[in-house]
Design a protein around this motif. Structure first.
Motif, PDB file in Angstrom:
ATOM      1  N   ASP A 154      -7.807  14.066 -11.624  1.00 39.00           N
ATOM      2  CA  ASP A 154      -9.169  14.056 -12.158  1.00 39.00           C
ATOM      3  C   ASP A 154      -9.506  12.748 -12.855  1.00 39.00           C
ATOM      4  N   GLU A 155      -8.728  11.682 -12.616  1.00 35.70           N
ATOM      5  CA  GLU A 155      -8.980  10.435 -13.315  1.00 35.70           C
ATOM      6  C   GLU A 155      -8.507   9.252 -12.478  1.00 35.70           C
ATOM      7  N   PRO A 156      -9.067   8.066 -12.752  1.00 35.41           N
ATOM      8  CA  PRO A 156      -8.653   6.866 -12.015  1.00 35.41           C
ATOM      9  C   PRO A 156      -7.300   6.359 -12.496  1.00 35.41           C
ATOM     10  N   ARG A 157      -6.662   5.600 -11.606  1.00 34.44           N
ATOM     11  CA  ARG A 157      -5.376   4.989 -11.941  1.00 34.44           C
ATOM     12  C   ARG A 157      -5.416   3.527 -11.513  1.00 34.44           C
ATOM     13  N   ALA A 158      -5.245   2.606 -12.469  1.00 37.15           N
ATOM     14  CA  ALA A 158      -5.227   1.174 -12.181  1.00 37.15           C
ATOM     15  C   ALA A 158      -3.868   0.794 -11.600  1.00 37.15           C
ATOM     16  N   LEU A 159      -3.894  -0.018 -10.536  1.00 38.75           N
ATOM     17  CA  LEU A 159      -2.663  -0.417  -9.854  1.00 38.75           C
ATOM     18  C   LEU A 159      -2.231  -1.808 -10.298  1.00 38.75           C
TER      19      LEU A 159
ATOM     20  N   SER B 130     -19.103   1.566   9.701  1.00 35.59           N
ATOM     21  CA  SER B 130     -18.675   2.092   8.405  1.00 35.59           C
ATOM     22  C   SER B 130     -17.391   2.884   8.607  1.00 35.59           C
ATOM     23  N   ALA B 131     -16.368   2.574   7.815  1.00 39.49           N
ATOM     24  CA  ALA B 131     -15.073   3.237   7.935  1.00 39.49           C
ATOM     25  C   ALA B 131     -14.944   4.346   6.894  1.00 39.49           C
ATOM     26  N   VAL B 132     -14.032   5.276   7.163  1.00 37.96           N
ATOM     27  CA  VAL B 132     -13.769   6.399   6.261  1.00 37.96           C
ATOM     28  C   VAL B 132     -12.653   6.006   5.297  1.00 37.96           C
ATOM     29  N   ILE B 133     -12.858   6.260   4.015  1.00 37.41           N
ATOM     30  CA  ILE B 133     -11.897   5.885   2.981  1.00 37.41           C
ATOM     31  C   ILE B 133     -10.575   6.624   3.199  1.00 37.41           C
ATOM     32  N   ASN B 134      -9.486   5.908   2.953  1.00 38.73           N
ATOM     33  CA  ASN B 134      -8.142   6.452   3.093  1.00 38.73           C
ATOM     34  C   ASN B 134      -7.662   6.922   1.720  1.00 38.73           C
ATOM     35  N   PRO B 135      -7.791   8.229   1.393  1.00 40.09           N
ATOM     36  CA  PRO B 135      -7.441   8.697   0.056  1.00 40.09           C
ATOM     37  C   PRO B 135      -5.944   8.501  -0.215  1.00 40.09           C
ATOM     38  N   PRO B 136      -5.564   8.210  -1.475  1.00 37.96           N
ATOM     39  CA  PRO B 136      -6.387   8.178  -2.696  1.00 37.96           C
ATOM     40  C   PRO B 136      -7.010   6.820  -2.996  1.00 37.96           C
ATOM     41  N   GLN B 137      -7.034   5.921  -2.012  1.00 33.67           N
ATOM     42  CA  GLN B 137      -7.605   4.600  -2.242  1.00 33.67           C
ATOM     43  C   GLN B 137      -9.091   4.698  -2.559  1.00 33.67           C
ATOM     44  N   ALA B 138      -9.613   3.635  -3.174  1.00 36.23           N
ATOM     45  CA  ALA B 138     -11.014   3.638  -3.582  1.00 36.23           C
ATOM     46  C   ALA B 138     -11.917   2.981  -2.558  1.00 36.23           C
TER      47      ALA B 138
ATOM     48  N   ASN C 119      -9.137  -2.481  -7.796  1.00 34.24           N
ATOM     49  CA  ASN C 119      -7.791  -2.166  -7.313  1.00 34.24           C
ATOM     50  C   ASN C 119      -7.291  -0.893  -8.005  1.00 34.24           C
ATOM     51  N   VAL C 120      -7.935   0.225  -7.683  1.00 33.23           N
ATOM     52  CA  VAL C 120      -7.650   1.504  -8.337  1.00 33.23           C
ATOM     53  C   VAL C 120      -7.557   2.607  -7.292  1.00 33.23           C
ATOM     54  N   THR C 121      -6.991   3.715  -7.710  1.00 32.90           N
ATOM     55  CA  THR C 121      -6.958   4.921  -6.877  1.00 32.90           C
ATOM     56  C   THR C 121      -7.391   6.107  -7.731  1.00 32.90           C
ATOM     57  N   TRP C 122      -7.738   7.218  -7.059  1.00 30.25           N
ATOM     58  CA  TRP C 122      -8.130   8.434  -7.760  1.00 30.25           C
ATOM     59  C   TRP C 122      -6.939   9.378  -7.784  1.00 30.25           C
TER      60      TRP C 122
END
Length: 431
Positions: free
Chosen positions: A284-289, A360-368, A278-281
């Motif tokens: 330049d670093e990950p972020r925990a939600l 296969s689906a395309v990721i919805n940024p900034p989701q992981a 359950n993180v996003t980018w």
């Protein structure tokens, strides 16, 4: 034109809800504006009278800060309102336009360019003028916000002689002019011919389709996702027998829920159990939600949009079902509020209702991650204990994950946990 979403750069006027001369109170709806995500109602911040509408209904791609209407105080003569000149709203150019390179010699003197500043040409107009070596500054723009249209380019060819062609240009213009192209001096390349408005299209012609704000943003975000995010994929088959039986039992209690509601619940519970997914980018670093907000893909006439079911792990399947139905309807009507489609942590795209077995689906940024869900199918299986055949109801799900945040081992563990939760829905269905 106000900024009605954080990523909005321009908007389109869908409908005016107030007329010129009509009284306006603070909080009244003035107009409906199509942003890059949805159609949002713009409200007035003060009392007054709608004096002049400067951008009519249907005006598209209006930049932020552009004057779209004028209001006056109550008691003022709204018919005598002074309209600011267009030049006042346009910032002065920082530097003079660069001098154009010399063109081929011509025996016919050309008039002084009719316009200055940045040029805005439609693709068709640019092609016509480039093909004939004509300076686009000679055209008189009639399109919105100074756009040079195809008709403007053709009118320029009719009223002004074409410069004498060089040998290279003569060879290029030897191709026959398509029948569907309006007659004009000289000729143009036949790649491909342009269609004529109001007439049947000839073979090989094309029609320019204006892109909506939503469609342009979808294109930008999909391109960004596929070019900047290292996608990894993993699939697993889930046994849907328990979900099907539970749905029948709930239906007897007049509780109607869909298979997708169970999928949303299972994904949310799994994210709560595995917070490292359950993180996003961010930068330049990950972020925990801290919260689990599930974005669900909804198809609309203008493209896909992903409304959010907030705190889905803490909601029962019945509440998730009600939320999903309400959000999907608002998405199709273009009435989603910004907070209803911004800030999701995980996306689900379900094409099972279309008979798609897997994708296969395309990721919805900034989701992981995004989970692609196919249709359920019946398969014959052999029992190991007594060697008898039985029917199993299976559904394939594929996880697209950002390799910077969720590696293959973590993605595999997530899918295994998700499958376990979905195959035992009783323990999470109404939690």
């Amino acid at each position: 034109m106000p900024a009605l979403s954080p990523t909005m750069e321009e908007g389109s006027i869908v409908k005016w809800l107030k007329k010129e001369g009509e009284a306006v109170a603070a909080g009244d709806a003035l107009c409906e504006i199509e942003t890059d995500k949805a159609v949002v109602t713009m409200e007035s911040n003060e009392d007054g009278i709608m004096a002049k509408i400067l951008m009519e209904e249907g005006s598209r791609n209006v930049p932020l800060g552009t004057l779209i209407a004028l209001m006056v105080d109550e008691g003022q003569d709204w018919k005598q309102v002074e309209i600011p000149p267009v030049e006042a709203a346009t910032p002065p150019a920082a530097a003079a336009a660069p001098v154009a390179p010399p063109v081929a010699p011509s025996t016919v003197p050309l008039p002084k360019p009719a316009m200055s500043g940045p040029l805005r040409l439609s693709p068709a107009a640019r092609h016509i003028l480039d093909s004939h070596g004509i300076d686009p500054k000679l055209a008189t723009p009639t399109g919105p916000r100074g756009l040079i249209t195809k008709e403007d380019a053709l009118n320029l060819l009719k009223t002004h002689p074409v410069p004498k062609a060089t040998p290279a240009m003569a060879a290029l213009s030897s191709a026959p002019t398509p029948a569907a192209t309006p007659p004009s001096p000289g000729s143009r390349p036949n790649i491909p011919p342009l269609s004529v408005p109001g007439k049947p299209g000839a073979p090989g012609t094309f029609t320019e389709i204006p892109a909506s704000n939503v469609r342009r943003v979808i294109a930008q975000r999909l391109t960004q996702s596929k070019t900047t995010i290292p996608h990894a994929y993993a699939s697993v088959d889930c046994d849907m027998a328990a979900v099907m039986h539970l749905r029948k039992d709930l239906a007897k209690e007049q509780i109607k829920v869909s298979v997708n509601d169970f999928i949303i619940k299972a994904a949310a519970v799994t994210l709560k159990e595995m917070p490292e997914v359950n993180v996003t980018w961010s930068g330049d670093e990950p972020r925990a939600l801290d919260s689990v907000h599930i974005s669900i893909a909804v198809a609309t006439d203008k493209g896909l949009i992903t409304p959010i079911i907030k705190d889905a792990a803490d909601k029962g399947v019945q509440e998730i079902s009600a939320n999903a139905k309400a959000l999907a309807q608002k998405a199709r009507d273009g009435k989603l509020l910004p907070e209803e489609y911004q800030g999701g942590s995980f996306s689900i795209s379900n094409l099972g209702m279309f008979g798609i077995s897997g994708f296969s689906a395309v990721i919805n940024p900034p989701q992981a991650c995004i989970l692609a869900v196919g249709t359920s199918r019946s398969e014959l299986r052999l029992r190991e204990d007594d060697q008898t055949l039985y029917t199993q109801q299976l559904m394939t799900v594929t996880l697209s994950s950002d390799g910077r945040l969720v590696d293959d081992e973590l993605a595999s563990r997530f899918l295994d946990k998700f499958r376990s939760n979905l195959e035992k829905p009783q323990r999470m269905a109404l939690a």
